[in-house]
Design a protein around this motif. Structure first.
Motif, PDB file in Angstrom:
ATOM      1  N   GLU A  51       0.792  -1.215   0.000  1.00 12.78           N
ATOM      2  CA  GLU A  51       0.000   0.000   0.000  1.00 12.78           C
ATOM      3  C   GLU A  51       0.827   1.268   0.000  1.00 12.78           C
ATOM      4  O   GLU A  51       0.292   2.344  -0.227  1.00 12.78           O
ATOM      5  CB  GLU A  51      -0.939  -0.006   1.207  1.00 12.78           C
ATOM      6  CG  GLU A  51      -1.948  -1.135   1.122  1.00 12.78           C
ATOM      7  CD  GLU A  51      -2.762  -1.277   2.375  1.00 12.78           C
ATOM      8  OE1 GLU A  51      -2.484  -0.563   3.359  1.00 12.78           O
ATOM      9  OE2 GLU A  51      -3.678  -2.107   2.385  1.00 12.78           O
ATOM     10  N   LYS A  52       2.084   1.187   0.279  1.00 12.35           N
ATOM     11  CA  LYS A  52       2.935   2.379   0.321  1.00 12.35           C
ATOM     12  C   LYS A  52       4.008   2.284  -0.748  1.00 12.35           C
ATOM     13  O   LYS A  52       4.364   1.202  -1.197  1.00 12.35           O
ATOM     14  CB  LYS A  52       3.578   2.506   1.707  1.00 12.35           C
ATOM     15  CG  LYS A  52       2.575   2.820   2.788  1.00 12.35           C
ATOM     16  CD  LYS A  52       3.271   3.167   4.061  1.00 12.35           C
ATOM     17  CE  LYS A  52       2.247   3.607   5.098  1.00 12.35           C
ATOM     18  NZ  LYS A  52       2.911   4.017   6.320  1.00 12.35           N
ATOM     19  N   PRO A  53       4.544   3.428  -1.153  1.00 11.48           N
ATOM     20  CA  PRO A  53       5.620   3.405  -2.151  1.00 11.48           C
ATOM     21  C   PRO A  53       6.856   2.678  -1.619  1.00 11.48           C
ATOM     22  O   PRO A  53       7.068   2.583  -0.409  1.00 11.48           O
ATOM     23  CB  PRO A  53       5.934   4.873  -2.398  1.00 11.48           C
ATOM     24  CG  PRO A  53       4.883   5.654  -1.728  1.00 11.48           C
ATOM     25  CD  PRO A  53       4.170   4.774  -0.781  1.00 11.48           C
ATOM     26  N   ASP A  54       7.658   2.205  -2.538  1.00 12.27           N
ATOM     27  CA  ASP A  54       8.848   1.441  -2.155  1.00 12.27           C
ATOM     28  C   ASP A  54       9.987   2.315  -1.647  1.00 12.27           C
ATOM     29  O   ASP A  54      10.900   1.834  -1.004  1.00 12.27           O
ATOM     30  CB  ASP A  54       9.357   0.637  -3.353  1.00 12.27           C
ATOM     31  CG  ASP A  54       8.389  -0.448  -3.749  1.00 12.27           C
ATOM     32  OD1 ASP A  54       7.610  -0.875  -2.886  1.00 12.27           O
ATOM     33  OD2 ASP A  54       8.411  -0.867  -4.914  1.00 12.27           O
ATOM     34  N   LEU A  58      15.083  12.106  -1.388  1.00 12.14           N
ATOM     35  CA  LEU A  58      15.984  12.636  -0.368  1.00 12.14           C
ATOM     36  C   LEU A  58      15.342  13.728   0.471  1.00 12.14           C
ATOM     37  O   LEU A  58      15.692  13.909   1.630  1.00 12.14           O
ATOM     38  CB  LEU A  58      17.267  13.167  -1.020  1.00 12.14           C
ATOM     39  CG  LEU A  58      18.175  12.099  -1.639  1.00 12.14           C
ATOM     40  CD1 LEU A  58      19.358  12.739  -2.332  1.00 12.14           C
ATOM     41  CD2 LEU A  58      18.639  11.126  -0.579  1.00 12.14           C
ATOM     42  N   ASP A  59      14.391  14.477  -0.101  1.00 13.86           N
ATOM     43  CA  ASP A  59      13.731  15.533   0.675  1.00 13.86           C
ATOM     44  C   ASP A  59      12.614  14.983   1.563  1.00 13.86           C
ATOM     45  O   ASP A  59      11.961  15.740   2.271  1.00 13.86           O
ATOM     46  CB  ASP A  59      13.190  16.627  -0.236  1.00 13.86           C
ATOM     47  CG  ASP A  59      12.137  16.120  -1.213  1.00 13.86           C
ATOM     48  OD1 ASP A  59      11.889  14.905  -1.243  1.00 13.86           O
ATOM     49  OD2 ASP A  59      11.568  16.953  -1.932  1.00 13.86           O
ATOM     50  N   GLY A  60      12.357  13.677   1.546  1.00 12.04           N
ATOM     51  CA  GLY A  60      11.386  13.055   2.424  1.00 12.04           C
ATOM     52  C   GLY A  60      10.031  12.787   1.800  1.00 12.04           C
ATOM     53  O   GLY A  60       9.189  12.139   2.416  1.00 12.04           O
ATOM     54  N   THR A  61       9.790  13.287   0.598  1.00 10.86           N
ATOM     55  CA  THR A  61       8.496  13.024  -0.039  1.00 10.86           C
ATOM     56  C   THR A  61       8.458  11.579  -0.531  1.00 10.86           C
ATOM     57  O   THR A  61       9.447  11.059  -1.022  1.00 10.86           O
ATOM     58  CB  THR A  61       8.255  13.971  -1.228  1.00 10.86           C
ATOM     59  OG1 THR A  61       9.323  13.804  -2.166  1.00 10.86           O
ATOM     60  CG2 THR A  61       8.203  15.412  -0.775  1.00 10.86           C
ATOM     61  N   PRO A  62       7.297  10.924  -0.376  1.00  8.29           N
ATOM     62  CA  PRO A  62       7.211   9.527  -0.816  1.00  8.29           C
ATOM     63  C   PRO A  62       7.237   9.412  -2.328  1.00  8.29           C
ATOM     64  O   PRO A  62       6.862  10.337  -3.048  1.00  8.29           O
ATOM     65  CB  PRO A  62       5.879   9.062  -0.252  1.00  8.29           C
ATOM     66  CG  PRO A  62       5.093  10.291  -0.037  1.00  8.29           C
ATOM     67  CD  PRO A  62       6.061  11.392   0.235  1.00  8.29           C
ATOM     68  N   GLY A  63       7.670   8.273  -2.795  1.00  3.41           N
ATOM     69  CA  GLY A  63       7.706   8.013  -4.234  1.00  3.41           C
ATOM     70  C   GLY A  63       6.304   7.822  -4.785  1.00  3.41           C
ATOM     71  O   GLY A  63       5.332   7.719  -4.035  1.00  3.41           O
ATOM     72  N   PRO A  64       6.164   7.756  -6.091  1.00  2.00           N
ATOM     73  CA  PRO A  64       4.839   7.597  -6.685  1.00  2.00           C
ATOM     74  C   PRO A  64       4.283   6.192  -6.437  1.00  2.00           C
ATOM     75  O   PRO A  64       5.031   5.226  -6.306  1.00  2.00           O
ATOM     76  CB  PRO A  64       5.094   7.827  -8.172  1.00  2.00           C
ATOM     77  CG  PRO A  64       6.526   7.470  -8.366  1.00  2.00           C
ATOM     78  CD  PRO A  64       7.222   7.831  -7.097  1.00  2.00           C
ATOM     79  N   LEU A  65       2.955   6.108  -6.359  1.00  7.82           N
ATOM     80  CA  LEU A  65       2.306   4.814  -6.208  1.00  7.82           C
ATOM     81  C   LEU A  65       2.262   4.111  -7.552  1.00  7.82           C
ATOM     82  O   LEU A  65       2.109   4.755  -8.588  1.00  7.82           O
ATOM     83  CB  LEU A  65       0.876   5.002  -5.684  1.00  7.82           C
ATOM     84  CG  LEU A  65       0.755   5.647  -4.311  1.00  7.82           C
ATOM     85  CD1 LEU A  65      -0.704   5.890  -3.974  1.00  7.82           C
ATOM     86  CD2 LEU A  65       1.396   4.772  -3.260  1.00  7.82           C
ATOM     87  N   ASN A  66       2.366   2.804  -7.541  1.00  2.00           N
ATOM     88  CA  ASN A  66       2.282   2.080  -8.798  1.00  2.00           C
ATOM     89  C   ASN A  66       0.821   1.892  -9.204  1.00  2.00           C
ATOM     90  O   ASN A  66      -0.100   2.151  -8.429  1.00  2.00           O
ATOM     91  CB  ASN A  66       3.033   0.746  -8.736  1.00  2.00           C
ATOM     92  CG  ASN A  66       2.462  -0.194  -7.712  1.00  2.00           C
ATOM     93  OD1 ASN A  66       1.322  -0.063  -7.297  1.00  2.00           O
ATOM     94  ND2 ASN A  66       3.256  -1.161  -7.305  1.00  2.00           N
ATOM     95  N   LYS A  67       0.599   1.440 -10.404  1.00  2.00           N
ATOM     96  CA  LYS A  67      -0.750   1.336 -10.961  1.00  2.00           C
ATOM     97  C   LYS A  67      -1.629   0.386 -10.154  1.00  2.00           C
ATOM     98  O   LYS A  67      -2.802   0.672  -9.893  1.00  2.00           O
ATOM     99  CB  LYS A  67      -0.657   0.862 -12.410  1.00  2.00           C
ATOM    100  CG  LYS A  67      -1.983   0.777 -13.110  1.00  2.00           C
ATOM    101  CD  LYS A  67      -1.809   0.311 -14.546  1.00  2.00           C
ATOM    102  CE  LYS A  67      -3.130   0.158 -15.248  1.00  2.00           C
ATOM    103  NZ  LYS A  67      -2.955  -0.334 -16.618  1.00  2.00           N
TER     104      LYS A  67
END
Length: 103
Positions: A51-54, A58-67
């Motif tokens: 359920e969460k990005p992998d 570096l600035d702490g923002t989460p990566g994009p979610l997959n499809k």
């Protein structure tokens, strides 16, 4: 059974090695249980790892979610909205018709 032949260049002889392998499918652990109990086929379809990005930038923002994650979240949202709508309809029926409550 698979037979492999290996040629030895130093002695000029040919050696054979026998390797066995199986073509039968392995039994998936718990798959039958999950299917009988109307759960997902695989044990890792839902959960924190899906359920969460992998990664995080570096600035702490989460990566994009997959499809797949986006589709799963949309499905969950639609199911929740439908359940809320049905519950609201039941409550309205109880108020209007004085029907015995079901829950």
């Amino acid at each position: 059974m698979l037979t492999l032949f290996r040629f030895n260049t130093q002695s000029g002889s040919c050696q054979n090695a026998v390797r066995s392998f199986s073509t039968s499918s392995s039994k998936n652990a718990g798959q039958n249980y999950r299917l009988k109990n109307k759960m997902e086929r695989s044990g890792n379809k839902v959960g924190i790892l899906r359920e969460k990005p992998d990664f995080k930038y570096l600035d702490g923002t989460p990566g994009p979610l997959n499809k797949g994650t986006v589709l799963m979240q949309g499905k969950r949202t639609r199911e929740l909205e439908r359940a809320q709508r049905l519950l609201k309809e039941m409550e309205e029926d109880v108020k209007v018709k004085n029907i015995q409550q079901f829950y």
